[in-house]
Design a protein around this motif. Structure first.
Motif, PDB file in Angstrom:
ATOM      1  N   GLY A 108      17.061   5.462  -5.631  1.00 55.17           N
ATOM      2  CA  GLY A 108      17.077   6.497  -4.603  1.00 55.17           C
ATOM      3  C   GLY A 108      15.814   6.493  -3.785  1.00 55.17           C
ATOM      4  N   THR A 109      15.736   7.448  -2.882  1.00 52.89           N
ATOM      5  CA  THR A 109      14.556   7.604  -2.042  1.00 52.89           C
ATOM      6  C   THR A 109      14.466   9.046  -1.554  1.00 52.89           C
ATOM      7  OG1 THR A 109      13.319   6.632  -0.207  1.00 52.89           O
ATOM      8  CG2 THR A 109      15.668   6.980   0.148  1.00 52.89           C
ATOM      9  N   ASP A 110      13.263   9.438  -1.193  1.00 53.99           N
ATOM     10  CA  ASP A 110      13.021  10.684  -0.471  1.00 53.99           C
ATOM     11  C   ASP A 110      12.534  10.271   0.911  1.00 53.99           C
ATOM     12  OD1 ASP A 110      13.518  11.825  -2.924  1.00 53.99           O
ATOM     13  OD2 ASP A 110      11.469  12.517  -3.259  1.00 53.99           O
ATOM     14  N   LEU A 111      13.063  10.891   1.952  1.00 51.29           N
ATOM     15  CA  LEU A 111      12.675  10.586   3.334  1.00 51.29           C
ATOM     16  C   LEU A 111      12.358  11.881   4.055  1.00 51.29           C
ATOM     17  CD1 LEU A 111      15.587   8.143   4.269  1.00 51.29           C
ATOM     18  CD2 LEU A 111      13.212   7.496   3.828  1.00 51.29           C
ATOM     19  N   VAL A 122     -12.575  12.435   6.672  1.00 48.16           N
ATOM     20  CA  VAL A 122     -12.181  11.326   5.804  1.00 48.16           C
ATOM     21  C   VAL A 122     -13.223  11.107   4.717  1.00 48.16           C
ATOM     22  CG1 VAL A 122     -11.750   8.840   5.713  1.00 48.16           C
ATOM     23  CG2 VAL A 122     -10.829  10.189   7.599  1.00 48.16           C
ATOM     24  N   ALA A 123     -14.514  11.108   5.104  1.00 56.55           N
ATOM     25  CA  ALA A 123     -15.586  10.814   4.152  1.00 56.55           C
ATOM     26  C   ALA A 123     -16.717  11.824   4.292  1.00 56.55           C
ATOM     27  CB  ALA A 123     -16.100   9.401   4.379  1.00 56.55           C
ATOM     28  N   SER A 124     -17.403  12.074   3.172  1.00 58.76           N
ATOM     29  CA  SER A 124     -18.491  13.050   3.188  1.00 58.76           C
ATOM     30  C   SER A 124     -19.751  12.509   3.851  1.00 58.76           C
ATOM     31  CB  SER A 124     -18.801  13.502   1.756  1.00 58.76           C
ATOM     32  OG  SER A 124     -19.181  12.390   0.965  1.00 58.76           O
ATOM     33  N   ASN A 125     -19.900  11.186   3.930  1.00 54.13           N
ATOM     34  CA  ASN A 125     -21.118  10.615   4.514  1.00 54.13           C
ATOM     35  C   ASN A 125     -20.837   9.750   5.751  1.00 54.13           C
ATOM     36  OD1 ASN A 125     -19.870   8.469   3.232  1.00 54.13           O
ATOM     37  ND2 ASN A 125     -21.784   7.594   2.459  1.00 54.13           N
ATOM     38  N   ASP A 126     -19.766  10.032   6.453  1.00 50.74           N
ATOM     39  CA  ASP A 126     -19.396   9.248   7.637  1.00 50.74           C
ATOM     40  C   ASP A 126     -20.185   9.730   8.856  1.00 50.74           C
ATOM     41  OD1 ASP A 126     -18.109   7.786   9.645  1.00 50.74           O
ATOM     42  OD2 ASP A 126     -16.383   9.138   9.701  1.00 50.74           O
ATOM     43  N   PRO A 127     -21.033   8.873   9.445  1.00 47.31           N
ATOM     44  CA  PRO A 127     -21.808   9.305  10.607  1.00 47.31           C
ATOM     45  C   PRO A 127     -20.939   9.560  11.847  1.00 47.31           C
ATOM     46  CG  PRO A 127     -22.190   6.974  10.156  1.00 47.31           C
ATOM     47  CD  PRO A 127     -21.357   7.517   9.034  1.00 47.31           C
ATOM     48  N   THR A 128     -19.733   8.966  11.905  1.00 48.05           N
ATOM     49  CA  THR A 128     -18.843   9.202  13.053  1.00 48.05           C
ATOM     50  C   THR A 128     -18.040  10.487  12.892  1.00 48.05           C
ATOM     51  OG1 THR A 128     -16.998   7.939  12.107  1.00 48.05           O
ATOM     52  CG2 THR A 128     -18.605   6.716  13.436  1.00 48.05           C
ATOM     53  N   ASN A 129     -18.099  11.097  11.682  1.00 49.40           N
ATOM     54  CA  ASN A 129     -17.409  12.364  11.410  1.00 49.40           C
ATOM     55  C   ASN A 129     -15.897  12.265  11.663  1.00 49.40           C
ATOM     56  OD1 ASN A 129     -18.217  14.697  10.204  1.00 49.40           O
ATOM     57  ND2 ASN A 129     -18.669  15.777  12.090  1.00 49.40           N
ATOM     58  N   LYS A 130     -15.290  11.159  11.271  1.00 53.06           N
ATOM     59  CA  LYS A 130     -13.873  10.891  11.514  1.00 53.06           C
ATOM     60  C   LYS A 130     -13.003  11.911  10.779  1.00 53.06           C
ATOM     61  CE  LYS A 130     -12.538   7.439  13.183  1.00 53.06           C
ATOM     62  NZ  LYS A 130     -12.139   6.921  14.453  1.00 53.06           N
ATOM     63  N   GLU A 131     -12.036  12.511  11.514  1.00 48.95           N
ATOM     64  CA  GLU A 131     -11.124  13.489  10.907  1.00 48.95           C
ATOM     65  C   GLU A 131      -9.957  12.781  10.241  1.00 48.95           C
ATOM     66  OE1 GLU A 131      -9.972  16.792  13.254  1.00 48.95           O
ATOM     67  OE2 GLU A 131     -12.033  17.289  13.785  1.00 48.95           O
ATOM     68  N   ARG A 132      -9.498  13.354   9.134  1.00 45.85           N
ATOM     69  CA  ARG A 132      -8.356  12.785   8.435  1.00 45.85           C
ATOM     70  C   ARG A 132      -7.084  13.070   9.223  1.00 45.85           C
ATOM     71  NH1 ARG A 132      -5.451  16.840   7.156  1.00 45.85           N
ATOM     72  NH2 ARG A 132      -6.339  18.719   6.294  1.00 45.85           N
ATOM     73  N   PRO A 133      -6.052  12.238   9.043  1.00 46.00           N
ATOM     74  CA  PRO A 133      -4.763  12.510   9.697  1.00 46.00           C
ATOM     75  C   PRO A 133      -4.126  13.780   9.140  1.00 46.00           C
ATOM     76  CG  PRO A 133      -4.833  10.299   8.734  1.00 46.00           C
ATOM     77  CD  PRO A 133      -6.048  11.018   8.279  1.00 46.00           C
ATOM     78  N   ASP A 134      -3.251  14.394   9.922  1.00 46.23           N
ATOM     79  CA  ASP A 134      -2.530  15.594   9.481  1.00 46.23           C
ATOM     80  C   ASP A 134      -1.267  15.259   8.701  1.00 46.23           C
ATOM     81  OD1 ASP A 134      -4.366  17.328  10.622  1.00 46.23           O
ATOM     82  OD2 ASP A 134      -3.329  17.319  12.545  1.00 46.23           O
ATOM     83  N   GLY A 135      -0.745  14.043   8.874  1.00 45.43           N
ATOM     84  CA  GLY A 135       0.478  13.661   8.175  1.00 45.43           C
ATOM     85  C   GLY A 135       1.222  12.587   8.924  1.00 45.43           C
ATOM     86  N   GLY A 136       2.454  12.346   8.482  1.00 51.04           N
ATOM     87  CA  GLY A 136       3.280  11.336   9.109  1.00 51.04           C
ATOM     88  C   GLY A 136       4.593  11.159   8.367  1.00 51.04           C
ATOM     89  N   PHE A 137       5.364  10.165   8.808  1.00 52.05           N
ATOM     90  CA  PHE A 137       6.647   9.849   8.172  1.00 52.05           C
ATOM     91  C   PHE A 137       6.414   9.554   6.692  1.00 52.05           C
ATOM     92  CE2 PHE A 137       9.799   6.620   6.857  1.00 52.05           C
ATOM     93  CZ  PHE A 137      10.942   7.393   6.991  1.00 52.05           C
ATOM     94  N   TYR A 138       7.237  10.124   5.828  1.00 56.77           N
ATOM     95  CA  TYR A 138       7.086  10.021   4.373  1.00 56.77           C
ATOM     96  C   TYR A 138       8.306   9.330   3.773  1.00 56.77           C
ATOM     97  CZ  TYR A 138       6.872  11.617  -0.511  1.00 56.77           C
ATOM     98  OH  TYR A 138       6.849  11.681  -1.880  1.00 56.77           O
ATOM     99  N   ILE A 139       8.048   8.394   2.855  1.00 56.08           N
ATOM    100  CA  ILE A 139       9.123   7.721   2.129  1.00 56.08           C
ATOM    101  C   ILE A 139       8.697   7.546   0.672  1.00 56.08           C
ATOM    102  CG2 ILE A 139       8.294   5.428   2.804  1.00 56.08           C
ATOM    103  CD1 ILE A 139      11.296   4.562   2.815  1.00 56.08           C
ATOM    104  N   LYS A 140       9.639   7.731  -0.236  1.00 57.54           N
ATOM    105  CA  LYS A 140       9.359   7.525  -1.661  1.00 57.54           C
ATOM    106  C   LYS A 140      10.573   6.876  -2.327  1.00 57.54           C
ATOM    107  CE  LYS A 140       9.109  10.531  -5.245  1.00 57.54           C
ATOM    108  NZ  LYS A 140       8.657  11.676  -6.022  1.00 57.54           N
ATOM    109  N   PRO A 141      10.708   5.538  -2.207  1.00 49.80           N
ATOM    110  CA  PRO A 141      11.790   4.866  -2.931  1.00 49.80           C
ATOM    111  C   PRO A 141      11.466   4.792  -4.423  1.00 49.80           C
ATOM    112  CG  PRO A 141      10.483   3.265  -1.727  1.00 49.80           C
ATOM    113  CD  PRO A 141       9.945   4.625  -1.389  1.00 49.80           C
TER     114      PRO A 141
END
Length: 189
Positions: A108-111, A122-141
């Motif tokens: 089976g899968t979850d979609l 994304v990281a505690s020591n990132d000098p660019t202060n990059k933000e993590r993504p909010d989400g996206g398409f999800y699949i779990k076969p």
């Protein structure tokens, strides 16, 4: 975070509606489970542990449909001097299962959509202060073994984030391969 609360509330209301609309002939169930695994690729996370909650209706004896959610916690790892933060994935997904026999092998899968939660960076020591993504398409076969009460599975889960959250050559990944176990709670007599 407000969107996540609304999504979980909406999923709960849909579950209540589906459960109350069904009869009690043992073809409806709530599945509660846990999973553990290794992040793949292991650039920004090392391991994952989570819980799963879903509702399933057996449309036919060998085919189930439903809804699924849960929480998977990804443990951040150090990668070439980057101290990646932990993060979580909360899926809101459709559940699809195929059962060739009453007990035994299944697949089976979850979609759906995976909301990524946790630290905004994304990281505690990132000098660019990059933000993590909010989400996206999800699949779990998954592929596994089932009986009346239990499910045991090997599974892959992935939330696609595109190129969001990349730091230099490190790509942001919310994927894992692992194992899961679930307990079936029948609804009805």
């Amino acid at each position: 975070m407000n969107l996540i609360k609304k999504s979980v509330l909406g999923l709960g209301l849909m579950t209540v509606g589906l459960v109350s609309a069904q009869n009690s002939d043992m073809k409806n169930m709530i599945k509660i489970g846990a999973n553990v695994g290794l992040a793949v690729p292991a650039e920004n996370a090392s391991a994952v542990a989570g819980i799963d909650v879903s509702y399933q209706n057996l449309v036919t004896p060998g085919f189930g449909l439903g809804i699924a959610t849960g929480y998977s916690h990804f443990f951040g790892r150090e990668n070439n001097g980057i101290d990646n933060n932990d993060f979580g994935v909360v899926p809101v997904a459709a559940l699809i299962r195929i059962y060739p026999k009453q007990t035994g092998f299944y697949l089976g899968t979850d979609l759906g959509y995976g909301f990524i939660v946790g630290d905004d960076k994304v990281a505690s020591n990132d000098p660019t202060n990059k933000e993590r993504p909010d989400g996206g398409f999800y699949i779990k076969p998954e592929v596994g073994y089932h009986n009346k009460d239990w499910n045991f599975a090997v599974q892959y889960q992935k939330t696609f984030t595109g190129d969001k959250g990349e730091i230099g050559t490190q790509k942001y990944s919310a994927g894992a391969i692992g194992v899961g176990v679930g307990y079936n709670i029948p609804l009805g007599k």
